[in-house]
Design a protein around this motif. Sequence first.
Motif, PDB file in Angstrom:
ATOM      1  N   ALA A  93     -12.967   6.636  -1.853  1.00  0.00           N
ATOM      2  CA  ALA A  93     -12.689   5.837  -3.051  1.00  0.00           C
ATOM      3  C   ALA A  93     -13.864   5.906  -4.020  1.00  0.00           C
ATOM      4  O   ALA A  93     -13.663   5.934  -5.246  1.00  0.00           O
ATOM      5  N   ASN A 102      -4.409  -6.676  -3.189  1.00  0.00           N
ATOM      6  CA  ASN A 102      -5.800  -7.096  -3.029  1.00  0.00           C
ATOM      7  C   ASN A 102      -6.070  -8.509  -3.536  1.00  0.00           C
ATOM      8  O   ASN A 102      -7.091  -9.113  -3.165  1.00  0.00           O
ATOM      9  N   ASN A 128      -8.982  -0.196  -6.975  1.00  0.00           N
ATOM     10  CA  ASN A 128      -8.355  -1.086  -6.001  1.00  0.00           C
ATOM     11  C   ASN A 128      -8.505  -0.558  -4.584  1.00  0.00           C
ATOM     12  O   ASN A 128      -8.642  -1.334  -3.639  1.00  0.00           O
ATOM     13  N   GLN A 129      -8.496   0.755  -4.427  1.00  0.00           N
ATOM     14  CA  GLN A 129      -8.736   1.312  -3.088  1.00  0.00           C
ATOM     15  C   GLN A 129     -10.173   1.053  -2.656  1.00  0.00           C
ATOM     16  O   GLN A 129     -10.418   0.733  -1.486  1.00  0.00           O
ATOM     17  N   GLY A 189       0.806  -1.212   0.000  1.00  0.00           N
ATOM     18  CA  GLY A 189       0.000   0.000   0.000  1.00  0.00           C
ATOM     19  C   GLY A 189       0.831   1.249   0.000  1.00  0.00           C
ATOM     20  O   GLY A 189       0.497   2.245  -0.638  1.00  0.00           O
ATOM     21  N   VAL A 235       0.923   1.155  -4.430  1.00  0.00           N
ATOM     22  CA  VAL A 235      -0.339   1.781  -4.798  1.00  0.00           C
ATOM     23  C   VAL A 235      -0.158   3.261  -5.085  1.00  0.00           C
ATOM     24  O   VAL A 235      -0.470   3.738  -6.163  1.00  0.00           O
ATOM     25  N   ALA A 286     -12.517   5.336   3.966  1.00  0.00           N
ATOM     26  CA  ALA A 286     -11.790   4.988   2.740  1.00  0.00           C
ATOM     27  C   ALA A 286     -12.763   4.696   1.607  1.00  0.00           C
ATOM     28  O   ALA A 286     -12.563   5.155   0.469  1.00  0.00           O
ATOM     29  N   THR A 321      -6.911   8.238   0.900  1.00  0.00           N
ATOM     30  CA  THR A 321      -7.665   6.986   0.893  1.00  0.00           C
ATOM     31  C   THR A 321      -6.758   5.803   1.145  1.00  0.00           C
ATOM     32  O   THR A 321      -7.091   4.884   1.919  1.00  0.00           O
ATOM     33  N   GLY A 322      -5.578   5.819   0.528  1.00  0.00           N
ATOM     34  CA  GLY A 322      -4.629   4.733   0.747  1.00  0.00           C
ATOM     35  C   GLY A 322      -4.176   4.643   2.190  1.00  0.00           C
ATOM     36  O   GLY A 322      -4.032   3.545   2.745  1.00  0.00           O
ATOM     37  N   VAL A 368      -6.984   2.990   4.221  1.00  0.00           N
ATOM     38  CA  VAL A 368      -7.049   1.541   4.029  1.00  0.00           C
ATOM     39  C   VAL A 368      -5.945   0.851   4.826  1.00  0.00           C
ATOM     40  O   VAL A 368      -6.179  -0.161   5.490  1.00  0.00           O
ATOM     41  N   GLN A 369      -4.743   1.413   4.783  1.00  0.00           N
ATOM     42  CA  GLN A 369      -3.637   0.781   5.497  1.00  0.00           C
ATOM     43  C   GLN A 369      -3.830   0.831   7.009  1.00  0.00           C
ATOM     44  O   GLN A 369      -3.486  -0.124   7.719  1.00  0.00           O
ATOM     45  N   THR A 402      -6.462  10.397  -3.297  1.00  0.00           N
ATOM     46  CA  THR A 402      -5.967   9.041  -3.459  1.00  0.00           C
ATOM     47  C   THR A 402      -4.965   8.687  -2.366  1.00  0.00           C
ATOM     48  O   THR A 402      -5.006   7.583  -1.803  1.00  0.00           O
TER      49      THR A 402
END
Length: 244
Positions: A175, A229, A190-191, A13, A17, A171, A145-146, A149-150, A142
């Motif tokens: 996304a 993912n 993917n996010q 990530g 990403v 997220a 959002t990454g 997610v992490q 972006t």
Amino acid sequence: MLKTSFAAMLVAGAVAVVSPVAAQETPVEAPAAPASALTEAQVVAFNKAVADFTEGQKLQQAGNNAGAATKYDAALPAIRDAVKAEPANMNYVSFLGNALYAQAAAKAGTGDVNALVALFTEAAPYWRKVVDSKPEDAVSRTIYTGILVQLGNAALSAQNKAGADPYYREAVEFARKSVAASAQDAVARNQLLGGLIGLSQTSEDAAVRTEAATLSKMMLADGSVDAANKPAAQAMAGSAPAAG
């Protein structure tokens, strides 16, 4: 529950990403330090931080993550001081968010995944401010959002579903905005997938699980799912309804 190595997800990530180098193909221009906001000593320290950060970017772009991490470590204290002195100054806020994110990628590049959660946790509120101040800025959205997610992945890896859930929900929210703006953007998709997969494990909402499974199947079919993912998407795809 889907099992995936947190270290693998986090490094992917942070590096694959949206790495700071990729997101900032043109190096970040550090703001000048106005003497009225900082003490004379702070101005000197800030100017040194700008030089260290700039050198860190050069080293990172050249693949020297260890050297970059050392430069970012040297730069961060003075940048933090600038934000404390002027918390509403978005130039400073953005600069700190970028420096923390760049440091996270540099640390990931050296294999020091233990540092990432703390760096992302510190960076997240600054990136949220940046996104709120520039809602149409797709790159900032972006990156933020990454990070979400992490952080969700980190909490879920520690079996903290309650802690992971709000990260995944936010997220997914951002996304969706990115996918709505650019439906074929592989990073955004993917996010969204990563957020939905995470949310399917922290929530009892059947609609979320169905959406995650359906999107997994779709992205596996068209080859757009990323390496981070893919294992979870393959597991989720087995629960997707057959196409009619």
